[in-house]
Design a protein around this motif. Structure first.
Motif, PDB file in Angstrom:
ATOM      1  N   ALA A   1     -69.327  28.816 -41.714  1.00  0.00           N
ATOM      2  CA  ALA A   1     -69.063  27.617 -42.324  1.00  0.00           C
ATOM      3  C   ALA A   1     -68.657  27.951 -43.946  1.00  0.00           C
ATOM      4  CB  ALA A   1     -70.222  26.756 -42.506  1.00  0.00           C
ATOM      5  N   GLY A   2     -69.264  29.149 -44.215  1.00  0.00           N
ATOM      6  CA  GLY A   2     -68.912  29.534 -45.659  1.00  0.00           C
ATOM      7  C   GLY A   2     -67.471  29.941 -46.049  1.00  0.00           C
ATOM      8  N   LEU A   3     -67.083  30.654 -44.932  1.00  0.00           N
ATOM      9  CA  LEU A   3     -65.497  30.940 -45.029  1.00  0.00           C
ATOM     10  C   LEU A   3     -64.766  29.908 -44.887  1.00  0.00           C
ATOM     11  CD1 LEU A   3     -65.511  34.154 -42.651  1.00  0.00           C
ATOM     12  CD2 LEU A   3     -65.393  34.214 -45.002  1.00  0.00           C
ATOM     13  N   LEU A   4     -64.783  28.942 -44.117  1.00  0.00           N
ATOM     14  CA  LEU A   4     -64.196  27.813 -43.975  1.00  0.00           C
ATOM     15  C   LEU A   4     -63.937  27.017 -45.259  1.00  0.00           C
ATOM     16  CD1 LEU A   4     -65.122  26.346 -40.459  1.00  0.00           C
ATOM     17  CD2 LEU A   4     -62.821  27.071 -40.877  1.00  0.00           C
ATOM     18  N   GLU A   5     -65.380  27.016 -46.111  1.00  0.00           N
ATOM     19  CA  GLU A   5     -65.312  26.381 -47.044  1.00  0.00           C
ATOM     20  C   GLU A   5     -64.392  26.975 -48.365  1.00  0.00           C
ATOM     21  OE1 GLU A   5     -68.748  24.422 -50.188  1.00  0.00           O
ATOM     22  OE2 GLU A   5     -68.877  26.218 -48.983  1.00  0.00           O
ATOM     23  N   LYS A   6     -64.541  28.215 -48.097  1.00  0.00           N
ATOM     24  CA  LYS A   6     -63.809  29.240 -49.266  1.00  0.00           C
ATOM     25  C   LYS A   6     -62.333  29.225 -49.014  1.00  0.00           C
ATOM     26  CE  LYS A   6     -64.355  33.441 -51.650  1.00  0.00           C
ATOM     27  NZ  LYS A   6     -65.255  34.720 -51.779  1.00  0.00           N
ATOM     28  N   TYR A   7     -62.022  29.200 -47.724  1.00  0.00           N
ATOM     29  CA  TYR A   7     -60.640  29.722 -47.587  1.00  0.00           C
ATOM     30  C   TYR A   7     -59.756  28.540 -46.681  1.00  0.00           C
ATOM     31  CZ  TYR A   7     -62.254  34.494 -48.701  1.00  0.00           C
ATOM     32  OH  TYR A   7     -62.715  35.534 -49.161  1.00  0.00           O
ATOM     33  N   GLN A   8     -60.339  27.267 -46.687  1.00  0.00           N
ATOM     34  CA  GLN A   8     -59.793  26.445 -45.749  1.00  0.00           C
ATOM     35  C   GLN A   8     -58.316  25.943 -46.360  1.00  0.00           C
ATOM     36  OE1 GLN A   8     -61.442  22.258 -46.168  1.00  0.00           O
ATOM     37  NE2 GLN A   8     -62.172  22.942 -47.852  1.00  0.00           N
ATOM     38  N   SER A   9     -58.218  26.071 -47.561  1.00  0.00           N
ATOM     39  CA  SER A   9     -56.804  25.845 -48.120  1.00  0.00           C
ATOM     40  C   SER A   9     -55.620  26.899 -47.838  1.00  0.00           C
ATOM     41  CB  SER A   9     -56.828  25.637 -49.680  1.00  0.00           C
ATOM     42  OG  SER A   9     -57.233  26.878 -50.174  1.00  0.00           O
ATOM     43  N   ILE A  10     -56.004  28.136 -47.619  1.00  0.00           N
ATOM     44  CA  ILE A  10     -55.015  28.993 -47.375  1.00  0.00           C
ATOM     45  C   ILE A  10     -55.003  29.390 -45.869  1.00  0.00           C
ATOM     46  CG2 ILE A  10     -55.046  29.908 -49.845  1.00  0.00           C
ATOM     47  CD1 ILE A  10     -57.014  32.143 -49.053  1.00  0.00           C
ATOM     48  N   TRP A  11     -55.970  29.367 -45.158  1.00  0.00           N
ATOM     49  CA  TRP A  11     -55.775  29.767 -43.728  1.00  0.00           C
ATOM     50  C   TRP A  11     -55.162  28.978 -42.691  1.00  0.00           C
ATOM     51  CZ3 TRP A  11     -61.841  30.965 -42.171  1.00  0.00           C
ATOM     52  CH2 TRP A  11     -62.088  32.403 -42.669  1.00  0.00           C
ATOM     53  N   HIS A  12     -54.418  29.688 -41.725  1.00  0.00           N
ATOM     54  CA  HIS A  12     -53.580  28.503 -40.851  1.00  0.00           C
ATOM     55  C   HIS A  12     -54.754  28.356 -39.925  1.00  0.00           C
ATOM     56  CE1 HIS A  12     -54.051  32.070 -38.247  1.00  0.00           C
ATOM     57  NE2 HIS A  12     -53.557  32.882 -39.102  1.00  0.00           N
ATOM     58  N   GLU A  13     -54.260  27.178 -39.180  1.00  0.00           N
ATOM     59  CA  GLU A  13     -55.158  26.575 -38.101  1.00  0.00           C
ATOM     60  C   GLU A  13     -55.873  27.422 -36.966  1.00  0.00           C
ATOM     61  OE1 GLU A  13     -55.854  23.098 -38.231  1.00  0.00           O
ATOM     62  OE2 GLU A  13     -55.002  23.139 -40.189  1.00  0.00           O
ATOM     63  N   GLU A  14     -55.116  28.335 -36.614  1.00  0.00           N
ATOM     64  CA  GLU A  14     -55.666  29.277 -35.616  1.00  0.00           C
ATOM     65  C   GLU A  14     -56.879  29.911 -36.197  1.00  0.00           C
ATOM     66  OE1 GLU A  14     -54.363  33.215 -32.753  1.00  0.00           O
ATOM     67  OE2 GLU A  14     -52.943  31.959 -33.977  1.00  0.00           O
ATOM     68  N   LYS A  15     -56.775  30.486 -37.366  1.00  0.00           N
ATOM     69  CA  LYS A  15     -57.795  31.220 -37.984  1.00  0.00           C
ATOM     70  C   LYS A  15     -59.223  30.087 -38.143  1.00  0.00           C
ATOM     71  CE  LYS A  15     -59.353  34.846 -40.480  1.00  0.00           C
ATOM     72  NZ  LYS A  15     -59.447  36.347 -39.875  1.00  0.00           N
ATOM     73  N   LYS A  16     -58.711  28.826 -38.600  1.00  0.00           N
ATOM     74  CA  LYS A  16     -59.762  27.888 -38.935  1.00  0.00           C
ATOM     75  C   LYS A  16     -60.615  27.597 -37.517  1.00  0.00           C
ATOM     76  CE  LYS A  16     -57.479  25.501 -42.752  1.00  0.00           C
ATOM     77  NZ  LYS A  16     -56.962  24.319 -43.131  1.00  0.00           N
ATOM     78  N   MET A  17     -59.948  27.440 -36.357  1.00  0.00           N
ATOM     79  CA  MET A  17     -60.265  27.078 -35.055  1.00  0.00           C
ATOM     80  C   MET A  17     -61.242  28.354 -34.654  1.00  0.00           C
ATOM     81  SD  MET A  17     -59.456  24.169 -34.621  1.00  0.00           S
ATOM     82  CE  MET A  17     -60.171  24.085 -32.864  1.00  0.00           C
ATOM     83  N   THR A  18     -60.798  29.597 -34.745  1.00  0.00           N
ATOM     84  CA  THR A  18     -61.851  30.681 -34.429  1.00  0.00           C
ATOM     85  C   THR A  18     -63.064  30.431 -35.154  1.00  0.00           C
ATOM     86  OG1 THR A  18     -59.818  32.036 -34.421  1.00  0.00           O
ATOM     87  CG2 THR A  18     -62.055  33.053 -34.590  1.00  0.00           C
ATOM     88  N   HIS A  19     -63.295  30.143 -36.219  1.00  0.00           N
ATOM     89  CA  HIS A  19     -64.454  29.973 -36.767  1.00  0.00           C
ATOM     90  C   HIS A  19     -65.307  28.713 -36.355  1.00  0.00           C
ATOM     91  CE1 HIS A  19     -64.872  33.359 -39.395  1.00  0.00           C
ATOM     92  NE2 HIS A  19     -63.485  33.219 -39.861  1.00  0.00           N
ATOM     93  N   ILE A  20     -64.535  27.705 -36.190  1.00  0.00           N
ATOM     94  CA  ILE A  20     -65.210  26.440 -35.830  1.00  0.00           C
ATOM     95  C   ILE A  20     -65.466  26.533 -34.373  1.00  0.00           C
ATOM     96  CG2 ILE A  20     -64.597  24.212 -34.758  1.00  0.00           C
ATOM     97  CD1 ILE A  20     -62.426  23.708 -37.156  1.00  0.00           C
ATOM     98  N   HIS A  21     -64.989  27.518 -33.386  1.00  0.00           N
ATOM     99  CA  HIS A  21     -65.325  27.766 -32.268  1.00  0.00           C
ATOM    100  C   HIS A  21     -66.890  28.497 -32.203  1.00  0.00           C
ATOM    101  CE1 HIS A  21     -61.049  27.069 -30.476  1.00  0.00           C
ATOM    102  NE2 HIS A  21     -62.062  25.903 -30.423  1.00  0.00           N
ATOM    103  N   ARG A  22     -66.816  29.571 -33.151  1.00  0.00           N
ATOM    104  CA  ARG A  22     -67.867  30.433 -33.255  1.00  0.00           C
ATOM    105  C   ARG A  22     -69.251  29.380 -33.646  1.00  0.00           C
ATOM    106  NH1 ARG A  22     -65.570  35.430 -36.784  1.00  0.00           N
ATOM    107  NH2 ARG A  22     -64.536  36.198 -35.267  1.00  0.00           N
ATOM    108  N   ILE A  23     -68.900  28.419 -34.578  1.00  0.00           N
ATOM    109  CA  ILE A  23     -69.987  27.591 -34.928  1.00  0.00           C
ATOM    110  C   ILE A  23     -70.299  26.628 -33.662  1.00  0.00           C
ATOM    111  CG2 ILE A  23     -70.464  25.420 -36.174  1.00  0.00           C
ATOM    112  CD1 ILE A  23     -68.687  26.448 -38.469  1.00  0.00           C
ATOM    113  N   GLN A  24     -69.588  26.180 -32.850  1.00  0.00           N
ATOM    114  CA  GLN A  24     -69.832  25.423 -31.635  1.00  0.00           C
ATOM    115  C   GLN A  24     -70.602  25.965 -30.674  1.00  0.00           C
ATOM    116  OE1 GLN A  24     -65.810  24.414 -30.650  1.00  0.00           O
ATOM    117  NE2 GLN A  24     -65.962  22.123 -31.736  1.00  0.00           N
ATOM    118  N   THR A  25     -70.388  27.506 -30.604  1.00  0.00           N
ATOM    119  CA  THR A  25     -70.993  28.266 -29.516  1.00  0.00           C
ATOM    120  C   THR A  25     -72.202  28.509 -30.059  1.00  0.00           C
ATOM    121  OG1 THR A  25     -68.865  29.447 -28.947  1.00  0.00           O
ATOM    122  CG2 THR A  25     -70.791  30.576 -28.505  1.00  0.00           C
TER     123      THR A  25
END
Length: 369
Positions: free
Chosen positions: A164-188
């Motif tokens: 969640a911290g990484l998503l908050e910090k880098y959401q504006s510069i990360w591409h969608e695939e990178k974001k989804m990786t961390h979203i899936h980690r949170i869901q798991t």
């Protein structure tokens, strides 16, 4: 209920008189002995409900010494019989924690009252001891529960906070695939915590006698096929899983929810404690009105010293190392099997593998009508 009273008295005429009085009052006298040494030996042999012990006995051991051993070693209540009332003798007798003290000669009414009070006190002490043991056991379980929860929640919560911290910090510069990786980690991580809470709730209901048992007609073969597909998906195809069904099933009647608990836990354990690419075999055999589920792996196995505690809450094998787990899965399995009036057996060899065999009645219609 028959009350057995052993009489320890070295004067045979007095002993026989006491025996007749006891029989008249409705008690049973399985033995009369005349020495302290014999009293200890006989008490261990016949397991009396109470011992009437004369203090002044012939021989090397008097009644006070014998009573001390009978109570502290064997836990049988003792009532003293004596004509001696000197303070020194009474003080010695008190140290043995007697349940009564009768001074000869005594009336039948005194004898009856003393015995009944002694028996009631002994029963009360047994109940208190059981309650204290239960309280100690509950305290230990609470401590193990807190330890388990704090340990099992720490990793997924750390994962959630980190992603969640990484998503908050880098959401504006990360591409969608990178974001989804961390979203899936949170869901798991959330799914892991949810599964843990569900296990705790199931065990809690079972311990309180509130785990519901609702057998209903079901497609057992279809259920097993779908369950295996779900397990394969969760395992990400890391282990070869094979389902073998012998004989057709057309009239299964079970509790589908409890059966899912049984098979999911056993299959998940087989995967968890087996090396990657190690096969797991799942077999269903229906015969003689029973469904026999067998799950075999080639994993780390179970140490012999762990098998006696296998289904106890929070118990984990001594050879699991750093493999995560709560020690609740097999408890849930056992309680679910018991509700089905079934049986579970295990064969295991450390370093070779484990086979669990669960046998359940195939059709419980007659038990729910």
């Amino acid at each position: 209920m028959t009350v057995n009273i052993m009489v320890v008295e070295d004067e045979i005429i007095i002993a026989m008189d006491i025996k007749e009085r006891l029989k008249k009052l409705g008690y049973t006298v399985p033995a009369i002995v005349a020495s302290g040494e014999k009293a200890i030996q006989k008490a261990e042999e016949i397991q009396p409900d109470l011992v009437l012990m004369d203090i002044m006995l012939k021989g090397a051991m008097d009644g006070v010494e014998a009573a001390d051993i009978i109570w502290n070693r064997l836990r049988f209540p003792v009532v003293f019989l004596t004509a001696n009332t000197d303070i020194k003798t009474i003080e010695r007798a008190k140290k043995t924690q007697p349940f009564g003290y009768l001074v000869k000669p005594f009336e039948e009414k005194e004898l009856y009252t003393t015995i009944e009070i002694a028996l009631a006190r002994h029963q009360a002490e047994i109940e208190i001891r059981k309650a204290l043991e239960k309280e100690k056991e509950l305290g230990e379980l609470k401590s193990r529960f807190v330890t388990m929860v704090s340990h099992e929640f720490r990793t997924p919560m750390a994962t959630i906070l980190f992603s969640a911290g990484l998503l908050e910090k880098y959401q504006s510069i990360w591409h969608e695939e990178k974001k989804m990786t961390h979203i899936h980690r949170i869901q798991t991580a959330i799914e892991h915590m949810t599964d843990l809470l569900n296990d705790v709730l199931v065990v809690g209901k079972a311990e309180a006698g509130k785990l519901e048992f609702r057998p209903a007609p079901m497609d057992l073969e279809g259920f097993c096929h779908q369950l295996l597909e779900d397990i394969k998906h969760a395992d990400k195809e890391c282990h070869p899983l094979e389902l073998t069904i012998q004989s057709a099933v057309s009239n299964a009647c079970m509790d589908e929810n409890l059966l899912r608990h049984i098979l999911t836990n056993l299959l998940s354990n087989a995967i968890k404690y087996s090396p990657q690419n190690s096969p797991v075999q799942f077999q269903l055999l229906c015969q003689d009105g029973q469904a026999v589920f067998q799950i075999r792996d080639a994993g780390i196995g179970i140490n012999p010293e762990d098998e006696k505690q296998l289904f106890e809450m929070f118990h984990r094998g001594t050879n699991v190392g750093n493999i995560s787990g709560t020690g609740l899965g097999l408890t849930i399995v056992k309680k679910s099997v018991d509700l089905h009036q079934g049986q579970i057996a295990v064969e295991s060899e450390p370093g070779v593998g484990t086979t669990f065999t669960v046998t359940l009645p195939l059709n419980l219609d007659s038990q729910i009508s």
